[in-house]
Design a protein around this motif. Structure first.
Motif, short mmCIF file in Angstrom:
data_model
loop_
_atom_site.label_atom_id
_atom_site.label_comp_id
_atom_site.label_asym_id
_atom_site.label_seq_id
_atom_site.Cartn_x
_atom_site.Cartn_y
_atom_site.Cartn_z
N ALA A 61 -7.77 -3.11 9.70
CA ALA A 61 -6.45 -3.74 9.84
C ALA A 61 -6.34 -4.52 11.14
N VAL A 62 -6.88 -3.97 12.20
CA VAL A 62 -6.85 -4.66 13.50
C VAL A 62 -7.68 -5.94 13.44
N GLU A 63 -8.80 -5.87 12.76
CA GLU A 63 -9.64 -7.06 12.60
C GLU A 63 -8.87 -8.15 11.84
N VAL A 64 -8.18 -7.78 10.78
CA VAL A 64 -7.39 -8.74 10.01
C VAL A 64 -6.32 -9.36 10.91
N PRO A 78 0.11 -8.70 1.75
CA PRO A 78 0.84 -7.43 1.81
C PRO A 78 0.13 -6.30 1.07
N ALA A 79 -0.53 -6.60 -0.04
CA ALA A 79 -1.25 -5.56 -0.79
C ALA A 79 -2.43 -5.03 0.03
N GLU A 80 -3.10 -5.93 0.75
CA GLU A 80 -4.21 -5.48 1.58
C GLU A 80 -3.71 -4.63 2.74
N LEU A 81 -2.62 -5.05 3.37
CA LEU A 81 -2.06 -4.27 4.47
C LEU A 81 -1.62 -2.89 3.98
N LYS A 82 -1.11 -2.81 2.75
CA LYS A 82 -0.73 -1.52 2.18
C LYS A 82 -1.97 -0.66 1.98
N LEU A 83 -3.03 -1.24 1.45
CA LEU A 83 -4.29 -0.52 1.26
C LEU A 83 -4.83 -0.01 2.59
N LEU A 84 -4.69 -0.82 3.63
CA LEU A 84 -5.17 -0.44 4.97
C LEU A 84 -4.21 0.50 5.69
N MET A 85 -3.08 0.81 5.06
CA MET A 85 -2.07 1.70 5.61
C MET A 85 -1.59 1.21 6.98
N ASP A 86 -1.49 -0.10 7.09
CA ASP A 86 -1.17 -0.72 8.37
C ASP A 86 0.20 -0.33 8.90
N GLN A 87 1.21 -0.32 8.04
CA GLN A 87 2.57 0.00 8.49
C GLN A 87 2.74 1.48 8.77
N GLU A 88 2.01 2.32 8.05
CA GLU A 88 2.15 3.77 8.21
C GLU A 88 1.42 4.30 9.45
N THR A 89 0.42 3.57 9.90
CA THR A 89 -0.37 4.00 11.04
C THR A 89 0.24 3.43 12.31
N VAL A 90 0.66 4.31 13.20
CA VAL A 90 1.22 3.88 14.49
C VAL A 90 0.44 4.64 15.55
N GLN A 91 -0.67 4.04 15.96
CA GLN A 91 -1.59 4.77 16.84
C GLN A 91 -0.96 5.12 18.18
#
Length: 172
Positions: A61-64, A78-91
């Motif tokens: 996700a960071v690479e994208v 948006p579908a790819e970001l969902k697959l990458l769990m981008d919104q759910e991950t808050v490091q």
């Protein structure tokens, strides 16, 4: 002799940076047992913490974000970001959801698809001195590349460490 030669077909310094990125990816991936069960990829030492699968999704996700959205201004799928769990991950808040229960090969194939796009997109990058504003601070494309290399190295090491920790839990 160990060496990293610039990848052909890239302007300077992108060919060398792309080769360093690839070399670093191969390094941490080579430390992961390809036969790790899916259970190991979703295992979290404590609920909501890192997992091997979550880390790999985050790396992708960071690479994208940095290579496509930030550097080239491309829209993200948006579908790819969902697959990458981008919104759910808050490091920064230590919020890591449980990733999909898939084999390591699934994670690597997903990252490989994104990496292939990355390597193509870099060929369209302007000069490495080109600066783009983020949070009021200019960041050069050379910095972006270095940042992503460092970021992946950092998290790749965490994935390796988690694999060792998981293996120890299986012997206990």
């Amino acid at each position: 002799m160990a060496d990293v030669a610039p990848l052909p077909g890239y302007s300077d310094p992108y060919g060398l940076l792309a080769a360093i990125l690839q070399d670093g990816t191969n390094e941490w991936r080579g430390e992961l047992d390809p036969d790790l069960p899916a259970e190991a990829l979703v295992w979290q030492p404590l609920p909501g913490e890192h997992s091997i699968g979550g880390i790999i999704l985050h790396i992708a996700a960071v690479e994208v974000f940095w290579f496509e959205a930030f550097a080239l201004g491309l829209e993200t799928d948006p579908a790819e970001l969902k697959l990458l769990m981008d919104q759910e991950t808050v490091q920064d808040e230590w919020r890591w959801p449980e990733p999909p229960r898939q084999p390591l090969s699934w994670y690597f194939e997903l990252h490989d698809r994104i990496r292939a796009r990355t390597l193509e997109s870099i060929k369209r990058w302007p000069s490495p001195e080109t600066a783009i504003q983020r949070h009021g601070e200019p960041r050069t494309l050379r910095w972006v590349f270095g940042h992503v290399i460092q970021h992946e190295s950092y998290h790749g090491g965490q994935a390796v460490l988690l694999s060792r920790q998981w293996e120890k839990t299986q012997r206990s």
